[in-house]
Design a protein around this motif. Sequence first.
Motif, PDB file in Angstrom:
ATOM      1  N   UNK A   1       0.528  -1.595   0.051  1.00  0.00           N
ATOM      2  CA  UNK A   1      -0.093   0.044   0.046  1.00  0.00           C
ATOM      3  C   UNK A   1       0.704   1.119   0.015  1.00  0.00           C
ATOM      4  N   UNK A   2      -0.340   2.441  -0.340  1.00  0.00           N
ATOM      5  CA  UNK A   2       0.769   3.382  -0.227  1.00  0.00           C
ATOM      6  C   UNK A   2       1.292   3.966   1.503  1.00  0.00           C
ATOM      7  N   UNK A   3       2.315   4.221   1.402  1.00  0.00           N
ATOM      8  CA  UNK A   3       3.066   4.744   2.817  1.00  0.00           C
ATOM      9  C   UNK A   3       3.667   5.943   3.183  1.00  0.00           C
ATOM     10  N   UNK A   4       2.751   6.702   3.695  1.00  0.00           N
ATOM     11  CA  UNK A   4       3.062   8.202   4.592  1.00  0.00           C
ATOM     12  C   UNK A   4       3.605   8.346   5.938  1.00  0.00           C
ATOM     13  N   UNK A   5       4.580   9.306   5.575  1.00  0.00           N
ATOM     14  CA  UNK A   5       5.273   9.357   6.749  1.00  0.00           C
ATOM     15  C   UNK A   5       5.610  10.724   7.031  1.00  0.00           C
ATOM     16  N   UNK A   6       5.158  10.703   8.561  1.00  0.00           N
ATOM     17  CA  UNK A   6       5.727  11.956   9.079  1.00  0.00           C
ATOM     18  C   UNK A   6       5.984  12.559  10.312  1.00  0.00           C
ATOM     19  N   UNK A   7       7.214  12.785  10.733  1.00  0.00           N
ATOM     20  CA  UNK A   7       7.800  12.892  11.172  1.00  0.00           C
ATOM     21  C   UNK A   7       7.981  14.736  12.562  1.00  0.00           C
TER      22      UNK A   7
ATOM     23  N   UNK B   1       1.126  -4.789   8.418  1.00  0.00           N
ATOM     24  CA  UNK B   1      -0.089  -4.010   7.776  1.00  0.00           C
ATOM     25  C   UNK B   1       0.004  -4.535   5.994  1.00  0.00           C
ATOM     26  N   UNK B   2       1.897  -5.059   5.837  1.00  0.00           N
ATOM     27  CA  UNK B   2       1.436  -5.615   4.455  1.00  0.00           C
ATOM     28  C   UNK B   2       0.914  -7.209   4.376  1.00  0.00           C
ATOM     29  N   UNK B   3       1.080  -7.574   5.564  1.00  0.00           N
ATOM     30  CA  UNK B   3       0.962  -9.192   5.178  1.00  0.00           C
ATOM     31  C   UNK B   3      -0.568  -9.649   6.014  1.00  0.00           C
ATOM     32  N   UNK B   4      -0.760  -8.470   6.894  1.00  0.00           N
ATOM     33  CA  UNK B   4      -2.387  -9.563   7.116  1.00  0.00           C
ATOM     34  C   UNK B   4      -3.504  -8.631   7.082  1.00  0.00           C
ATOM     35  N   UNK B   5      -3.226  -7.405   6.914  1.00  0.00           N
ATOM     36  CA  UNK B   5      -4.062  -6.162   6.733  1.00  0.00           C
ATOM     37  C   UNK B   5      -4.895  -6.292   5.496  1.00  0.00           C
ATOM     38  N   UNK B   6      -6.585  -6.183   5.912  1.00  0.00           N
ATOM     39  CA  UNK B   6      -7.265  -6.330   4.696  1.00  0.00           C
ATOM     40  C   UNK B   6      -7.186  -5.200   3.032  1.00  0.00           C
ATOM     41  N   UNK B   7      -7.525  -5.385   2.425  1.00  0.00           N
ATOM     42  CA  UNK B   7      -7.505  -4.615   1.143  1.00  0.00           C
ATOM     43  C   UNK B   7      -7.124  -2.973   2.001  1.00  0.00           C
ATOM     44  N   UNK B   8      -5.641  -3.211   2.262  1.00  0.00           N
ATOM     45  CA  UNK B   8      -5.279  -1.559   3.049  1.00  0.00           C
ATOM     46  C   UNK B   8      -4.977  -0.982   1.501  1.00  0.00           C
ATOM     47  N   UNK B   9      -4.924  -0.030   1.128  1.00  0.00           N
ATOM     48  CA  UNK B   9      -4.500   0.987   0.330  1.00  0.00           C
ATOM     49  C   UNK B   9      -3.579   2.058   0.573  1.00  0.00           C
ATOM     50  N   UNK B  10      -3.485   2.248   1.714  1.00  0.00           N
ATOM     51  CA  UNK B  10      -2.714   3.518   2.420  1.00  0.00           C
ATOM     52  C   UNK B  10      -2.012   3.242   4.429  1.00  0.00           C
ATOM     53  N   UNK B  11      -1.172   3.329   4.324  1.00  0.00           N
ATOM     54  CA  UNK B  11      -1.020   2.870   5.397  1.00  0.00           C
ATOM     55  C   UNK B  11       0.487   4.921   6.168  1.00  0.00           C
ATOM     56  N   UNK B  12      -0.297   5.096   7.454  1.00  0.00           N
ATOM     57  CA  UNK B  12       0.326   6.226   7.662  1.00  0.00           C
ATOM     58  C   UNK B  12       1.422   6.253   8.928  1.00  0.00           C
ATOM     59  N   UNK B  13       2.426   6.832   8.953  1.00  0.00           N
ATOM     60  CA  UNK B  13       3.507   5.933  10.085  1.00  0.00           C
ATOM     61  C   UNK B  13       3.562   7.583  10.672  1.00  0.00           C
ATOM     62  N   UNK B  14       3.320   7.950  11.669  1.00  0.00           N
ATOM     63  CA  UNK B  14       3.222   9.517  12.619  1.00  0.00           C
ATOM     64  C   UNK B  14       3.823   9.167  13.855  1.00  0.00           C
TER      65      UNK B  14
END
Length: 379
Positions: free
Chosen positions: A268-274, A300-313
């Motif tokens: 999925x798309x990964x957004x990082x905000x620090x 998230x990549x292995x277990x989440x279903x239909x994930x299109x976006x992951x946000x790291x904050x």
Amino acid sequence: MVTLLRSVWHEPRPANVPPVGRLDWILVGLFEVAAVAEGMFRPDVTWRPFVTLIAMVLMPVLLWRRSHPLVAAVLGWSLAGLLSVLTLATHVGDLGLTSMLAVLILLYALVRWGAGREIVVGAAFVAAVAALGMCAADVGWPDVFGGSVLLLLICALAAVFRYRADLWDRQQREVRNQERVALARELHDIVAHHVSAIAVQAQAGGVLAAVQPEKAAEVLAAIESEASLTLGEMRSMVRLLREEEPVDYAPPMGLADLPALVRADSPPRVDVAVDPSLTGISGPVDAALYRLAQESLTNARRHARDTTRVRIDVRRVGGAVRLRVSDDGRTEPGAAPTPGFGLRGMAERAQLLGGSFSAGPGPAGGWVVEAVLPLDPPA
């Protein structure tokens, strides 16, 4: 008493016995000089040449006191016992030199470095020789009591130092075990992350091979790159686990490396905000934040279903830093995370630094992993 003797009897020899060094040779030399000096300047000693020779023969035995404690103790105390036997047989005057007190060092070494059987046998022999010497010297009960206390104090001192050394060795082994657990955790995080990326690329490659065959080569190249990187990092971690191999330590990953987790070529798309104010944080916290984010993204990549976006904050919260990793995947009502090695490892990382960790469904759907770590963790 029988139980104590049995436990001592089965006591192994201490590990890491020091070899003979320069200080040992200096010690022997000093005692040799002392024996010669006494033989020359003590007219009260009977048979001075013979007694001096016995003392000079005794001193080199000190070199064996750690490598062969029982043999050294038996040889040294046998020479002292020989002088006692001659005193009883001939009824002559004083046959002892003060330098002969070197046998006390042999008694200390016997208890400090000997195995249990050697201690029991050697202590019995020393006690017999000491009793013979007291009889030969015809001393009173106060001297018998004082001499016995001296021998017991030497044995007790050796036992204390032996116990302290054993305790230190156990602590070092515990530290090494903890380091191995930490390295196993690192290895899991590294391999799980890269293998997860390989799996995603392989799935995408299967789709592209049917509709866009020309893209398959790019996917295979990405898989090859990930596999090579995984293998290299695994080899580095395995070398760390082998104590006998020197390793060049590289600086651990930290917050500055979070953008490298973003992959434009795989969902999925990964957004990082620090938070830009997070500068100068301690190394352990910096490394832990990266590993927690990496493992959360892997899950998230292995277990989440239909994930299109992951946000790291990553944000500063008072005197702590909060990491929040969320995705927009589908979750089942009442779903709860299964505590696998990854979740346990993340919780351990946070707890070791005095922080907190939680993972579960988010209020707006998807999964949320949150860790709060102190900026100044306990030592």
